[in-house]
Design a protein around this motif. Structure first.
Motif, PDB file in Angstrom:
ATOM      1  N   PHE A  56      -7.315  -1.808  -1.146  1.00  0.00           N
ATOM      2  CA  PHE A  56      -6.008  -1.976  -1.159  1.00  0.00           C
ATOM      3  C   PHE A  56      -6.086  -3.474  -1.869  1.00  0.00           C
ATOM      4  N   LYS A  57      -5.231  -4.106  -2.660  1.00  0.00           N
ATOM      5  CA  LYS A  57      -5.124  -5.187  -3.211  1.00  0.00           C
ATOM      6  C   LYS A  57      -3.653  -5.803  -3.073  1.00  0.00           C
ATOM      7  N   PHE A  58      -3.425  -6.097  -1.951  1.00  0.00           N
ATOM      8  CA  PHE A  58      -1.954  -6.655  -1.490  1.00  0.00           C
ATOM      9  C   PHE A  58      -1.592  -7.999  -2.391  1.00  0.00           C
ATOM     10  N   ASN A  59      -2.510  -8.797  -2.834  1.00  0.00           N
ATOM     11  CA  ASN A  59      -1.948  -9.661  -3.704  1.00  0.00           C
ATOM     12  C   ASN A  59      -1.361  -9.308  -5.043  1.00  0.00           C
ATOM     13  N   ILE A  60      -1.571  -8.163  -5.414  1.00  0.00           N
ATOM     14  CA  ILE A  60      -0.876  -7.663  -6.817  1.00  0.00           C
ATOM     15  C   ILE A  60       0.001  -6.448  -6.448  1.00  0.00           C
ATOM     16  N   LYS A  61       0.027  -6.122  -5.162  1.00  0.00           N
ATOM     17  CA  LYS A  61       0.592  -4.823  -4.742  1.00  0.00           C
ATOM     18  C   LYS A  61       0.220  -3.621  -5.354  1.00  0.00           C
ATOM     19  N   GLN A  62      -1.154  -3.396  -5.412  1.00  0.00           N
ATOM     20  CA  GLN A  62      -1.841  -2.229  -6.085  1.00  0.00           C
ATOM     21  C   GLN A  62      -2.671  -1.577  -4.917  1.00  0.00           C
ATOM     22  N   LEU A  63      -2.924  -0.299  -5.098  1.00  0.00           N
ATOM     23  CA  LEU A  63      -3.962   0.545  -4.460  1.00  0.00           C
ATOM     24  C   LEU A  63      -4.740   1.270  -5.407  1.00  0.00           C
ATOM     25  N   TYR A  64      -5.935   1.117  -5.441  1.00  0.00           N
ATOM     26  CA  TYR A  64      -6.885   1.663  -5.988  1.00  0.00           C
ATOM     27  C   TYR A  64      -7.511   2.941  -5.367  1.00  0.00           C
ATOM     28  N   LEU A  65      -7.535   4.155  -5.974  1.00  0.00           N
ATOM     29  CA  LEU A  65      -8.043   5.317  -5.346  1.00  0.00           C
ATOM     30  C   LEU A  65      -9.165   5.785  -6.287  1.00  0.00           C
ATOM     31  N   TYR A  66     -10.225   6.245  -5.732  1.00  0.00           N
ATOM     32  CA  TYR A  66     -11.334   6.623  -6.411  1.00  0.00           C
ATOM     33  C   TYR A  66     -11.974   8.178  -5.712  1.00  0.00           C
ATOM     34  N   GLY A  67     -11.905   9.181  -6.399  1.00  0.00           N
ATOM     35  CA  GLY A  67     -12.167  10.234  -5.804  1.00  0.00           C
ATOM     36  C   GLY A  67     -12.185  11.553  -6.810  1.00  0.00           C
TER      37      GLY A  67
END
Length: 311
Positions: free
Chosen positions: A49-60
């Motif tokens: 979670f990168k709340f400062n830029i309002k993004q969620l990164y998923l790796y799978g």
């Protein structure tokens, strides 16, 4: 051999970037955040979670990342509903009819000109990524660079690449009445099966002529029309995991265009079908060829969320 296997496994992994629409609400809801992290952990997906830029990164893996992405959409929808309940004043939207006949969201109307006014309530069942509208049925063209558009296109291209020349448009179908009926049946599936795979929502393809697509958008899928293209696995509405199979039934119109739906479908428990079946046996919800074809017998079991037009 071990080295090659690990390389193939690594190649199966992918990164996904999702937008966080309600970052403040999510940060304040630690139980929901913990539940989602546990959900990802069970599927060996790494969420960042990168709340400062309002993004969620998923790796799978592709399958596990898709499940995590769908679950995150559901969580954001739950946050939207919670916020709408808490702020009752903002759960009512006012719209006015513009001079071109379209409906515009109203904050304040100035001047002496008379305008028609319409009030609409934010419905708790409406997905948070839908466009707010005062009308119960509307078709929205997706932006060709939006994640929603790319998600639908990429699933279409898994089997259709080389089978068409141009993808002209992807429309999101917002028929709130049909969607509520689908949600009500989904709730029945959850009550019957719990939160396991039998209660899951699947996205499947359905090809059809243009005239049929317009009827489906307004009234939903209708199994009374079954048999037009055969009924090898049962007398119901046919869907497939593979777009190239559904493409066989997407007849061209006068402009050489074809149409195909990418639909929400409740498969439930499925049994092998045959041409004599009018409904599945007790304990089953659909019939199947055992591979990629599924036949539905309840009109609310499927919702036509996206319509693709291509040549």
């Amino acid at each position: 051999m071990e080295h090659r296997h690990s390389g193939e496994l690594a190649n199966n992994y992918q990164d996904r970037i999702l937008s966080i629409q309600y970052h403040e609400l999510l940060q304040q809801n630690q139980p929901m955040l913990n539940e989602y992290i546990e959900f990802c952990s069970e599927r060996h997906v790494l969420p960042i979670f990168k709340f400062n830029i309002k993004q969620l990164y998923l790796y799978g893996t592709m399958k596990s990342a898709t499940e995590a992405e769908q679950r995150f959409f559901e969580i954001q929808n739950e946050l939207f509903v919670q916020n709408a309940k808490q702020e009752s004043a903002s759960s009512i939207l006012w719209w006015y009819e513009a001079w071109d006949g379209s409906w515009q969201m109203r904050e304040e109307i100035y001047g002496q000109r008379k305008k028609r006014i319409r009030r609409s309530k934010i419905d708790e069942l409406q997905p948070n990524y839908w466009t707010l509208t005062p009308l119960p049925l509307q078709r929205f063209l997706l932006d060709g660079i939006s994640k929603e558009y790319l998600m639908v296109r990429d699933n279409f291209d898994k089997k259709m690449e080389g089978h068409y020349e141009i993808l002209k448009s992807i429309e999101r179908i917002q028929n709130l009445c049909l969607f509520k009926q689908f949600c009500a049946l989904h709730e029945c599936f959850i009550n019957k099966y719990g939160n396991n795979d039998f209660a899951a929502i699947h996205y499947l393809f359905h090809g059809c002529p243009e005239s049929a697509s317009n009827q489906i958008i307004e009234r939903g899928f209708n199994r009374n029309y079954c048999g037009i293209n055969g009924c090898c696995y049962g007398r119901g509405v046919y869907f497939s995991k593979h777009a190239d199979y559904s493409n066989r039934f997407a007849k061209t119109n006068g402009n050489n265009e074809k149409r195909m739906f990418y639909s929400r479908v409740l498969i439930g428990r499925s049994m092998i079908g045959n041409s004599t079946i009018n409904q599945p046996n007790d304990g089953f919800d659909t019939t199947t060829d055992g591979n990629h074809i599924f036949v539905c017998y309840h009109d609310s079991q499927c919702y036509p969320e996206y319509l693709l037009t291509y040549v």
